[in-house]
Every structure is written in structure tokens, then in C-alpha cells.
Design an enzyme around this catalytic site. Structure first.
Site, PDB file in Angstrom:
ATOM      1  N   SER A  69       4.997  -8.291  -1.480  1.00 27.44           N
ATOM      2  CA  SER A  69       3.863  -7.664  -0.819  1.00 27.44           C
ATOM      3  C   SER A  69       2.640  -8.565  -0.824  1.00 27.44           C
ATOM      4  O   SER A  69       2.302  -9.184  -1.837  1.00 27.44           O
ATOM      5  CB  SER A  69       3.493  -6.353  -1.511  1.00 27.44           C
TER       6      SER A  69
ATOM      7  N   ASP B  43      -3.374  -2.074   5.932  1.00 23.40           N
ATOM      8  CA  ASP B  43      -2.808  -2.519   4.653  1.00 23.40           C
ATOM      9  C   ASP B  43      -3.281  -3.930   4.333  1.00 23.40           C
ATOM     10  O   ASP B  43      -2.520  -4.890   4.379  1.00 23.40           O
ATOM     11  CB  ASP B  43      -1.280  -2.455   4.683  1.00 23.40           C
TER      12      ASP B  43
ATOM     13  N   GLY C 238       7.863  -7.539  -4.901  1.00 22.90           N
ATOM     14  CA  GLY C 238       7.134  -8.723  -5.342  1.00 22.90           C
ATOM     15  C   GLY C 238       6.636  -9.566  -4.196  1.00 22.90           C
ATOM     16  O   GLY C 238       5.829 -10.458  -4.384  1.00 22.90           O
TER      17      GLY C 238
ATOM     18  N   SER D 225       3.544  -6.118   4.330  1.00 22.89           N
ATOM     19  CA  SER D 225       3.208  -4.744   3.967  1.00 22.89           C
ATOM     20  C   SER D 225       4.393  -4.037   3.324  1.00 22.89           C
ATOM     21  O   SER D 225       4.315  -3.583   2.189  1.00 22.89           O
ATOM     22  CB  SER D 225       2.739  -3.979   5.211  1.00 22.89           C
TER      23      SER D 225
ATOM     24  N   HIS E 108      -2.220  -2.125  -0.406  1.00 23.84           N
ATOM     25  CA  HIS E 108      -1.615  -1.320  -1.477  1.00 23.84           C
ATOM     26  C   HIS E 108      -1.572  -2.097  -2.785  1.00 23.84           C
ATOM     27  O   HIS E 108      -1.442  -1.509  -3.860  1.00 23.84           O
ATOM     28  CB  HIS E 108      -0.225  -0.803  -1.079  1.00 23.84           C
TER      29      HIS E 108
END
Length: 359
Positions: free
Chosen positions: A315, A233, A313, A330, A204
Site C-alpha cells: 500500500s 486514498d 505491505g 490503494s 489508509h
């Protein structure tokens, strides 16, 4: 683009961080034989995981999952028959006879996927309770909640439904760190593909950003090559700047780094750490594998679930144990003040599907 090589200092990009003059931040939202083992108690979670894989194929339909008892250094294997329990003992594991087979629990998950794929829900098989644990966040209300309860009730004691006051979300936000236009992410792991340097992060993140820089509004240092979200992801990003060091390491935010030498598969009960640009290093336990998370943007399957907090922040950041890469952050529920749970894309799958390797 022409790049001027500067001898010192050089920017160092490590898993989950940009080690520069300032602190980095991120983009949010088994084959065991039947002979007695010489050492029946696995010395580590990694060894237990390998033994569990072997036993899974040995036990076949009589196996029902496994987990690691970190306190007593024991591999616990769920079985449905006494014959399977004997095989587990012979392989150095501690058997536990349970009611529900893995096939029965997988069928329950398939029913949930078909009848209750509702944004804000997640589910995964918990081998310690021998159930599929369903979580519904605060956005699951009204008719959707009633639908979920009906499906759960139809599955009987194979499932347990829990509700959370926190929202399930990918951990993405605007801010500073690995920068793209209006977004920031944590670097997961530096990798090599075709002899060239790349890094892995969340899918993402790569869906949102094509060109990456080390500082807000800074010069491009890498470009997104590919990414997958939802479904999976993960994303892979190619370095374009010449003056970037990219060691196979994770920033520990204490002036040191953890070298990453290989990728591995976690086991329920394993103690792990997560590093991310927003909240830095936190630790917890793996509590479920093959988890489905139904984000507002779509479903992601095959995730790792852990009792580690994360925030906007984080991810794409690194999930690891020692020198072993395990996953990419994720999403999750909660925060690092009150606590929470998080979901991770398995890194081995990301490596296999991108054709990259740790390095």
C-alpha cells in the site's frame, strides 16, 4: 528532537522503498485541432493520453472514451457518430463507432453508486468493450448479490457483471519497512511542499500511522501531516529527520533506481510498473480509469485499475511509467503468485490537493 548528522552511510528514501542496509517493505491492506497530424500514430502511451484529452473536448457528447493499442502504437477513440469519427481521424486517432455514449455510461455508474454501493464491489468504464464492468468479490453473497444482479440487469448491455473468488481489500498489514505502531506501508513518491521535503503514500496508511520510522521500533524520520480515506486514498508525510536523503526516484530492487521527473495521467492500454516493499517491482496494463472501489471501510472513487499484482505491505507504493509518476497503490484482489488486479489513487490529484510537487 536533536539530530546528529552522520556523513556516511546515509539513509536514502525513494518511492516505494527505504534503501538502507536491508531491503524495504510496506504498509498493506487535450486539445487536438482538426488538421491531420504529421505523425498519426502516437509514439507512446503518454502522447496518446495527451491527444485523447484534446479529442475529448473536441468531440464533446459524441465521444465515448479512448484507449491505447500498445502493440500497434495507435490511439483508439470511441465515437457515436460518423461526423465525430471524421474529427478523430483528422486529429491522428483511429475512430471506432460504438453504441453507448460516455454520458450513458456515466449515468450507469451513477445508478450503481446510488443503488449498489456494496462492500466488495468495484466498477469502472472499459472503453474496449464500451461497457461499465462491475466486479463482485467472494464476500458479496445472498441478498447483496441479488441486489447487485437486479441493478445490473436494469442497466442492460451498458454493464457487464463479473464475480471473483478473491477479496477486495486495502493492502495493509503489520510488518517491517516504513514503520508505524502495528502497521507498515510503502513510500510512494518523494515530493516538495513549501520548500520542505515530504512523501506521498496511501491515505489508509496515514489514517493508521502518525509517526514513521525507517526500521521497526526505530527513531522517527517523518510525521503524517494529512490524509484522506475513504473518498480518496492519499496521505502526505513530512520528513523530520535531518540525515535522510530523499531523491525523486523509485527503487527498482535490482541495485538501481528510476528517476521520477514529473506526474502524468495514464490511459487505458498503457503499460505500467509498480514498486512496493513487499513484492518489489511488477508490471502490467492499465485497464480502467475513474474506477470506484467499495472497500469494507468505505468507497474510493476516481481510481486507476491495472493488471498488476500486489500484496500486503505494498500500500502506498509507486505506480509509474519511465520517469512519470502515475499513482499510489490503494488496494486490490488476488496476489503475486496467482495474479490479481490492483487499484491506484491518481498521483496528480494527490499533488493538487496537498499543494505538493514532484521533487
Amino acid at each position: 528532537m536533536k539530530h546528529t548528522r552522520v556523513p556516511t552511510p546515509r539513509t536514502v528514501l525513494t518511492g516505494a522503498a527505504l534503501v538502507v542496509a536491508l531491503t524495504a517493505a510496506t504498509l498493506t491492506l487535450q486539445t487536438a485541432d482538426a488538421t491531420p497530424a504529421k505523425n498519426p500514430d502516437p509514439p507512446s502511451a503518454s502522447a496518446a493520453g495527451q491527444r485523447a484529452k484534446g479529442l475529448s473536448s473536441t468531440l464533446g457528447a459524441d465521444g465515448a472514451g479512448a484507449y491505447y493499442d500498445a502493440e500497434h502504437h495507435k490511439l483508439i477513440v470511441n465515437v457515436t457518430t460518423e461526423a465525430a469519427a471524421a474529427k478523430a481521424r483528422a486529429a491522428g486517432a483511429e475512430p471506432r463507432i460504438v453504441k453507448h455514449s460516455l454520458a450513458s455510461l456515466d449515468a450507469a455508474r451513477a445508478t450503481l453508486k446510488k443503488q449498489a454501493t456494496i462492500p466488495g464491489t468495484s466498477w469502472g468504464m472499459d472503453p474496449r468493450t464500451n461497457k461499465v464492468v462491475i466486479n463482485a468479490d467472494r464476500t458479496v453473497q445472498g441478498d447483496k448479490l441479488e441486489q447487485l444482479k437486479r441493478v445490473a440487469a436494469s442497466l442492460g448491455d451498458r454493464v457487464a457483471l463479473r464475480q471473483s473468488a478473491d477479496a477486495l481489500r486495502p493492502l495493509i498489514a503489520g510488518g517491517d519497512a516504513i514503520w508505524g505502531t502495528g502497521a507498515r506501508c510503502s513510500l510512494g513518491f518523494n515530493v516538495i511542499k513549501g520548500g520542505q521535503p515530504y512523501f506521498l503514500t496511501a491515505g489508509h496508511c496515514t489514517n493508521a500511522v502518525r509517526s514513521w520510522s525507517a526500521t521497526q521500533g526505530g527513531t522517527e524520520i517523518a510525521v503524517t501531516e494529512a490524509g484522506t480515506f475513504p473518498g480518496d486514498d492519499f496521505g502526505i508525510v513530512k520528513y523530520t529527520a535531518a540525515d535522510i536523503l530523499h531523491p525523486s526516484a523509485v527503487d527498482l530492487y535490482n541495485g538501481s533506481m528510476q528517476t521520477i521527473a514529473k506526474a502524468g495521467d495514464p490511459i487505458v492500454g498503457q503499460k505500467v510498473q509498480r514498486s512496493g516493499g513487499s513484492t518489489h517491482v511488477h508490471e502490467g496494463d492499465v485497464i480502467a480509469l475513474e474506477v470506484t472501489a467499495n472497500y469494507q471501510q468505505g468507497s474510493v472513487d476516481g481510481l486507476i485499475q491495472a493488471t498488476v499484482c500486489a500484496e500486503a505491505g505494498d500500500s502506498g507504493g509507486s505506480l509509474y511509467e519511465g520517469d512519470t509518476a502515475l499513482g499510489l497503490t490503494s488496494g486490490g484482489r488476488g496476489d503475486c503468485s496467482l495474479g490479481g488486479v490492483t487499484y491506484y489513487q491518481p498521483v496528480r490529484e494527490a499533488l493538487e490537493k496537498t499543494g505538493a510537487q514532484i521533487g
